[in-house]
Scaffold this motif. Structure first.
Motif, PDB file in Angstrom:
ATOM      1  N   TRP A  94       0.740  -1.241  -0.080  1.00  0.00           N
ATOM      2  CA  TRP A  94       0.105  -0.136   0.013  1.00  0.00           C
ATOM      3  C   TRP A  94       1.094   1.436  -0.024  1.00  0.00           C
ATOM      4  O   TRP A  94       2.064   1.245   0.781  1.00  0.00           O
ATOM      5  N   ASP A  95       0.505   2.124  -0.669  1.00  0.00           N
ATOM      6  CA  ASP A  95       1.349   3.512  -0.552  1.00  0.00           C
ATOM      7  C   ASP A  95       1.421   4.073   0.815  1.00  0.00           C
ATOM      8  O   ASP A  95       0.655   3.704   1.626  1.00  0.00           O
ATOM      9  N   GLY A  96       2.256   4.986   1.038  1.00  0.00           N
ATOM     10  CA  GLY A  96       2.868   5.505   2.381  1.00  0.00           C
ATOM     11  C   GLY A  96       1.422   5.954   3.117  1.00  0.00           C
ATOM     12  O   GLY A  96       1.223   5.885   4.087  1.00  0.00           O
ATOM     13  N   PRO A  97       0.865   6.991   2.392  1.00  0.00           N
ATOM     14  CA  PRO A  97      -0.352   7.808   3.073  1.00  0.00           C
ATOM     15  C   PRO A  97      -1.401   6.690   3.417  1.00  0.00           C
ATOM     16  O   PRO A  97      -1.923   6.572   4.620  1.00  0.00           O
ATOM     17  N   LYS A  98      -1.800   5.598   2.348  1.00  0.00           N
ATOM     18  CA  LYS A  98      -2.723   4.738   2.951  1.00  0.00           C
ATOM     19  C   LYS A  98      -2.357   3.781   3.891  1.00  0.00           C
ATOM     20  O   LYS A  98      -3.313   3.665   4.924  1.00  0.00           O
ATOM     21  N   TRP A  99      -1.323   3.491   4.202  1.00  0.00           N
ATOM     22  CA  TRP A  99      -0.628   2.547   5.070  1.00  0.00           C
ATOM     23  C   TRP A  99      -0.658   3.317   6.213  1.00  0.00           C
ATOM     24  O   TRP A  99      -1.129   2.917   7.341  1.00  0.00           O
ATOM     25  N   ARG A 100      -0.332   4.621   6.485  1.00  0.00           N
ATOM     26  CA  ARG A 100      -0.336   5.452   7.542  1.00  0.00           C
ATOM     27  C   ARG A 100      -1.966   5.640   8.171  1.00  0.00           C
ATOM     28  O   ARG A 100      -2.001   5.299   9.356  1.00  0.00           O
ATOM     29  N   ASP A 101      -2.707   6.255   7.153  1.00  0.00           N
ATOM     30  CA  ASP A 101      -4.018   6.382   7.384  1.00  0.00           C
ATOM     31  C   ASP A 101      -4.890   5.057   8.124  1.00  0.00           C
ATOM     32  O   ASP A 101      -5.764   5.209   8.821  1.00  0.00           O
ATOM     33  N   PHE A 102      -4.383   3.867   7.696  1.00  0.00           N
ATOM     34  CA  PHE A 102      -5.088   2.472   8.007  1.00  0.00           C
ATOM     35  C   PHE A 102      -4.535   2.572   9.258  1.00  0.00           C
ATOM     36  O   PHE A 102      -5.396   2.160  10.179  1.00  0.00           O
ATOM     37  N   TYR A 103      -3.369   2.661   9.857  1.00  0.00           N
ATOM     38  CA  TYR A 103      -3.018   2.377  11.304  1.00  0.00           C
ATOM     39  C   TYR A 103      -3.552   3.405  12.195  1.00  0.00           C
ATOM     40  O   TYR A 103      -3.773   3.117  13.311  1.00  0.00           O
ATOM     41  N   PHE A 104      -3.671   4.837  11.690  1.00  0.00           N
ATOM     42  CA  PHE A 104      -4.282   5.656  12.340  1.00  0.00           C
ATOM     43  C   PHE A 104      -5.764   5.469  12.852  1.00  0.00           C
ATOM     44  O   PHE A 104      -6.205   5.724  13.891  1.00  0.00           O
ATOM     45  N   ARG A 105      -6.453   4.798  11.841  1.00  0.00           N
ATOM     46  CA  ARG A 105      -7.989   4.306  12.036  1.00  0.00           C
ATOM     47  C   ARG A 105      -8.099   3.275  13.123  1.00  0.00           C
ATOM     48  O   ARG A 105      -8.835   3.111  13.910  1.00  0.00           O
ATOM     49  N   ILE A 106      -7.022   2.384  12.993  1.00  0.00           N
ATOM     50  CA  ILE A 106      -6.975   1.221  14.081  1.00  0.00           C
ATOM     51  C   ILE A 106      -6.702   1.889  15.219  1.00  0.00           C
ATOM     52  O   ILE A 106      -7.382   1.522  16.310  1.00  0.00           O
ATOM     53  N   ALA A 107      -5.961   2.789  15.425  1.00  0.00           N
ATOM     54  CA  ALA A 107      -5.532   3.333  16.710  1.00  0.00           C
ATOM     55  C   ALA A 107      -6.747   4.008  17.249  1.00  0.00           C
ATOM     56  O   ALA A 107      -6.966   3.822  18.587  1.00  0.00           O
ATOM     57  N   ASP A 108      -7.413   4.510  16.404  1.00  0.00           N
ATOM     58  CA  ASP A 108      -8.681   5.668  17.018  1.00  0.00           C
ATOM     59  C   ASP A 108     -10.096   4.540  17.229  1.00  0.00           C
ATOM     60  O   ASP A 108     -10.759   4.918  18.204  1.00  0.00           O
ATOM     61  N   GLU A 109     -10.337   3.547  16.348  1.00  0.00           N
ATOM     62  CA  GLU A 109     -11.395   3.144  16.308  1.00  0.00           C
ATOM     63  C   GLU A 109     -11.561   1.578  16.538  1.00  0.00           C
ATOM     64  O   GLU A 109     -12.584   0.809  16.829  1.00  0.00           O
ATOM     65  N   ALA A 110     -10.209   0.698  16.769  1.00  0.00           N
ATOM     66  CA  ALA A 110     -10.388  -0.570  16.632  1.00  0.00           C
ATOM     67  C   ALA A 110     -10.257  -1.218  18.170  1.00  0.00           C
ATOM     68  O   ALA A 110      -8.942  -0.695  18.587  1.00  0.00           O
ATOM     69  N   PRO A 111     -10.917  -2.092  18.648  1.00  0.00           N
ATOM     70  CA  PRO A 111     -10.741  -2.727  19.563  1.00  0.00           C
ATOM     71  C   PRO A 111      -9.725  -3.984  19.534  1.00  0.00           C
ATOM     72  O   PRO A 111     -10.008  -5.233  19.947  1.00  0.00           O
ATOM     73  N   ILE A 112      -8.598  -3.493  19.250  1.00  0.00           N
ATOM     74  CA  ILE A 112      -7.299  -4.259  19.248  1.00  0.00           C
ATOM     75  C   ILE A 112      -6.205  -4.004  20.152  1.00  0.00           C
ATOM     76  O   ILE A 112      -6.047  -2.762  20.225  1.00  0.00           O
ATOM     77  N   ALA A 113      -5.731  -4.973  20.941  1.00  0.00           N
ATOM     78  CA  ALA A 113      -4.688  -4.809  21.991  1.00  0.00           C
ATOM     79  C   ALA A 113      -3.254  -4.815  21.485  1.00  0.00           C
ATOM     80  O   ALA A 113      -2.443  -4.099  22.210  1.00  0.00           O
ATOM     81  N   HIS A 114      -3.073  -5.650  20.509  1.00  0.00           N
ATOM     82  CA  HIS A 114      -1.686  -5.740  20.098  1.00  0.00           C
ATOM     83  C   HIS A 114      -1.520  -5.537  18.595  1.00  0.00           C
ATOM     84  O   HIS A 114      -2.229  -6.061  17.797  1.00  0.00           O
ATOM     85  N   VAL A 115      -0.501  -4.407  18.149  1.00  0.00           N
ATOM     86  CA  VAL A 115      -0.542  -4.124  16.484  1.00  0.00           C
ATOM     87  C   VAL A 115       1.059  -4.703  16.091  1.00  0.00           C
ATOM     88  O   VAL A 115       2.038  -4.199  16.943  1.00  0.00           O
ATOM     89  N   THR A 116       1.264  -5.389  15.267  1.00  0.00           N
ATOM     90  CA  THR A 116       2.600  -5.664  14.722  1.00  0.00           C
ATOM     91  C   THR A 116       2.718  -4.785  13.340  1.00  0.00           C
ATOM     92  O   THR A 116       1.658  -5.083  12.358  1.00  0.00           O
ATOM     93  N   ILE A 117       3.697  -4.011  13.223  1.00  0.00           N
ATOM     94  CA  ILE A 117       3.764  -3.156  11.846  1.00  0.00           C
ATOM     95  C   ILE A 117       5.111  -3.598  11.254  1.00  0.00           C
ATOM     96  O   ILE A 117       5.883  -4.153  11.951  1.00  0.00           O
ATOM     97  N   GLY A 118       5.481  -3.072  10.012  1.00  0.00           N
ATOM     98  CA  GLY A 118       6.477  -3.182   9.361  1.00  0.00           C
ATOM     99  C   GLY A 118       6.311  -4.097   8.117  1.00  0.00           C
ATOM    100  O   GLY A 118       5.242  -4.576   7.586  1.00  0.00           O
ATOM    101  N   GLU A 119       7.492  -4.116   7.432  1.00  0.00           N
ATOM    102  CA  GLU A 119       7.564  -4.897   6.122  1.00  0.00           C
ATOM    103  C   GLU A 119       7.922  -6.371   6.259  1.00  0.00           C
ATOM    104  O   GLU A 119       9.305  -6.486   6.610  1.00  0.00           O
ATOM    105  N   ALA A 120       7.363  -7.286   5.896  1.00  0.00           N
ATOM    106  CA  ALA A 120       7.550  -8.649   6.233  1.00  0.00           C
ATOM    107  C   ALA A 120       7.768  -9.503   4.730  1.00  0.00           C
ATOM    108  O   ALA A 120       8.443 -10.574   4.718  1.00  0.00           O
ATOM    109  N   VAL A 121       7.058  -8.798   3.804  1.00  0.00           N
ATOM    110  CA  VAL A 121       7.237  -9.715   2.376  1.00  0.00           C
ATOM    111  C   VAL A 121       8.459  -9.328   1.682  1.00  0.00           C
ATOM    112  O   VAL A 121       9.208 -10.202   0.974  1.00  0.00           O
ATOM    113  N   CYS A 122       8.648  -8.034   1.189  1.00  0.00           N
ATOM    114  CA  CYS A 122       9.529  -7.673   0.127  1.00  0.00           C
ATOM    115  C   CYS A 122      10.355  -6.430   0.911  1.00  0.00           C
ATOM    116  O   CYS A 122       9.748  -5.523   1.025  1.00  0.00           O
ATOM    117  N   SER A 123      11.834  -6.440   0.813  1.00  0.00           N
ATOM    118  CA  SER A 123      12.440  -5.398   1.392  1.00  0.00           C
ATOM    119  C   SER A 123      12.568  -4.297   0.416  1.00  0.00           C
ATOM    120  O   SER A 123      12.860  -3.106   0.839  1.00  0.00           O
TER     121      SER A 123
END
Length: 316
Positions: free
Chosen positions: A21-50
């Motif tokens: 996902w492009d950078g702004p979409k990636w950022r905004d996705f996690y911003f919404r997760i932070a603000d709205e999602a009942p999630i306790a633990h989040v793993t971020i970063g690039e796991a597939v392709c350097s």
């Protein structure tokens, strides 16, 4: 095999975004997760392709800050396949410089983390209790079991390792394989070294069809994924009874905050399994769901649990 007599409810976790996902979409996705999602633990970063790292690097700091201000625990994902010296240096730098726990997605990171608390991601093959014990002895505090494990294996591994937090992959296209070559680029007439980041055109993966034009798999850069989306909602009571600590959601190109609310309601009993499944289909339409791996059958299969059986095994 022992079963907890008074199991506590698991919390929700969110794995890393596997897609480009492009950078702004990636950022905004996690911003919404932070603000709205009942999630306790989040793993971020690039796991597939350097090669994708530069898309998200400018936004990592503000994403971590936003998530932590919202009370989320944050881990950083390591690469799932290290084939180049440049990638080896990236992993060494991640381990050396990070002040956050690392999620190991490839065994190459283990010797760097020996004795240091870390977590194990679902891309590492933990197929038995002995492997889980070995990883725990080297500092693993939580282990996300591979999504292809049947429930009988999940029971056995957890029962043999009472001091470890275990996580199950409950929602998302299943990561099946990863390669040094990029089939996604080849499918569009390109090569890996000059891929032009073509995988970004498919933010939810590129469907692969059989010769009979039947959807079969999905390509995501160098990663091969299932065509179906694993959705383990009706199975939540089993996970609770087994002592699973976390229920992992893997980001797809849909409203993941809504997905998190559906799973949270199913865990708490605010929605029945049938209601939750119907709501999930509305949030992530046109994608077939699967749960076959859970029952030791073909992964793409969908096996309905009798509504009465689900009702007799409430999440408590």
């Amino acid at each position: 095999m022992s079963t907890p007599t008074n199991p506590s409810k698991p919390v929700l976790s969110l794995g890393p975004v596997y897609y480009l996902w492009d950078g702004p979409k990636w950022r905004d996705f996690y911003f919404r997760i932070a603000d709205e999602a009942p999630i306790a633990h989040v793993t971020i970063g690039e796991a597939v392709c350097s090669k994708r790292l530069h898309f998200i690097e400018p936004f990592v700091g503000e994403v971590i800050e936003r998530l932590e201000v919202a009370g989320k625990q944050v881990s950083l994902a390591s690469l799932a396949l290290v084939t180049l010296e440049r990638e080896s240096q990236l992993v060494r730098g991640l381990v050396r410089d990070s002040t956050h726990p690392i999620e190991v997605n490839d065994l190459s990171a283990l010797h760097l983390l020996a004795g240091r608390p870390h977590s194990i991601g679902p891309l590492v093959n933990v197929y038995n209790g002995a492997t889980a014990r070995l990883l725990a002895s080297r500092g693993a505090t939580s282990i996300c079991l591979p999504p292809e494990l049947p429930m009988t294996s999940v029971h056995g591994i957890i029962g043999e390792n009472p001091g470890v937090d275990f996580e199950v992959f409950a929602f998302g296209r299943v990561p099946l394989a990863i390669s040094a070559r990029c089939a996604h680029a080849r499918s569009k007439g390109l090569i890996k070294d000059n891929c032009q980041f073509i995988c970004g055109e498919d933010p939810d993966g590129l469907t692969v069809e059989t010769l009979d034009s039947q959807p079969f798999l999905a390509l995501n850069g160098v990663q091969t994924m299932s065509h179906t989306c694993q959705a383990l909602l009706q199975e939540l009571p089993e996970f609770v009874a087994a002592g699973v600590s976390r229920i992992r959601l893997s980001p797809q190109d849909c409203d993941m905050a809504a997905v998190a609310h559906i799973f949270a309601d199913a865990i708490s009993g605010r929605r029945s399994a049938c209601e939750a499944q119907a709501d999930l289909a509305d949030v992530y339409p046109n994608r077939p769901f699967s749960n076959g791996f859970h029952y030791g059958q073909t992964g793409a299969a969908w096996i309905s649990v009798d509504a009465g059986a689900v009702a007799r095994s409430p999440v408590t």
